[in-house]
Design an enzyme around this catalytic site. Structure first.
Site, PDB file in Angstrom:
ATOM      1  N   GLY A  45       0.740  -1.050  -0.062  1.00 40.65           N
ATOM      2  CA  GLY A  45      -0.040   0.134   0.021  1.00 40.65           C
ATOM      3  C   GLY A  45       0.835   1.084   0.071  1.00 40.65           C
TER       4      GLY A  45
ATOM      5  CB  VAL B  99       5.298   1.062   3.935  1.00 42.51           C
ATOM      6  CG1 VAL B  99       4.941   2.482   3.897  1.00 42.51           C
ATOM      7  CG2 VAL B  99       4.420   0.537   5.329  1.00 42.51           C
ATOM      8  CE  LYS B 100       4.586   0.464  -5.593  1.00 39.02           C
ATOM      9  NZ  LYS B 100       3.308   0.107  -6.379  1.00 39.02           N
ATOM     10  CB  ILE B 101       8.346   4.826   0.555  1.00 38.37           C
ATOM     11  CG1 ILE B 101       7.575   4.232   1.769  1.00 38.37           C
ATOM     12  CG2 ILE B 101       8.940   6.106   0.700  1.00 38.37           C
ATOM     13  CD1 ILE B 101       8.389   4.483   3.108  1.00 38.37           C
TER      14      ILE B 101
END
Length: 215
Positions: A56, A82-84
């Protein structure tokens, strides 16, 4: 090589999950916007469909805000990642989240040096965009090979997610290049099943059976 689906469409994810081929899911703000549903609810539903990493993506551009978003995403389900984005503030957030035991996926990676920065910050996954590099006449698959060599030589723990897959050849080339994972859009996953010789071979088998046994 593991297969993820790059989608926020619950019907498409369910269909591919039911086939038993999915090891995870990636999403992004564009995919979420296309579905027009509450992001948190969609991520929770995806996690109920696929028992594997679910990426996400944050939408903040400041490290402290990314960290807060990341904590929220990670708390939704044990499989959340966690996509950053690959920007300085993003790398700072990756470092902080990694120290907190939260898995991260650094996205929008286009160079070997960017991949190195992500590895040094402790990224769990790195997502080079194969198709977008090919669009501007750069070698997307070549970048996968370079990143895999770097990870192997220096002993980084990050896994490569071959992203921006535009066709089934990208899937095959990602295998050869040593990507740990390919995240593939629904329509391309569907095409991966197909070959004219499979179709003609099955047709011949069934016709021969019909001739021999009449059913």
């Amino acid at each position: 090589m593991k297969l993820f689906i790059d989608s926020a469409n619950l019907e498409h994810i369910r269909e591919m999950a039911d086939l038993g081929i999915l090891a995870g899911v990636t999403t992004n703000p564009s995919l979420m916007a296309k579905e027009g549903k509450d992001v948190t609810s969609v991520l929770r539903e995806i996690a109920s469909l696929v028992d594997g990493p679910i990426s996400g993506e944050v939408i903040s551009l400041k490290a402290d805000e990314m960290v807060e978003e990341g904590r929220h995403i990670a708390a939704l389900h044990p499989n959340m990642v966690v996509k950053i984005p690959m920007i300085p503030e993003g790398i700072k957030a990756v470092k902080q989240l990694t120290e907190e035991g939260i898995r991260t996926n650094v996205t929008l990676v286009f160079t070997l040096s960017q991949a190195l920065l992500a590895c040094n910050a402790g990224a769990t996954y790195i997502s080079p965009f194969v198709g977008r590099l090919d669009d501007i006449q750069f070698d997307g698959i070549g970048l996968i090979e370079e990143i895999r060599d770097m990870i192997d030589v220096f002993g980084f723990n990050a896994e490569i997610i071959s992203a921006s897959i535009r066709n089934t050849k990208h899937i095959q080339d990602s295998i050869r290049a040593g990507a740990h994972i390919a995240t593939v859009p629904y329509e391309i996953l569907k095409k991966a099943f197909n070959h004219p010789l499979t179709d003609s071979g099955l047709k011949a088998f069934l016709e021969d059976h019909q001739k021999a046994f009449g059913k």
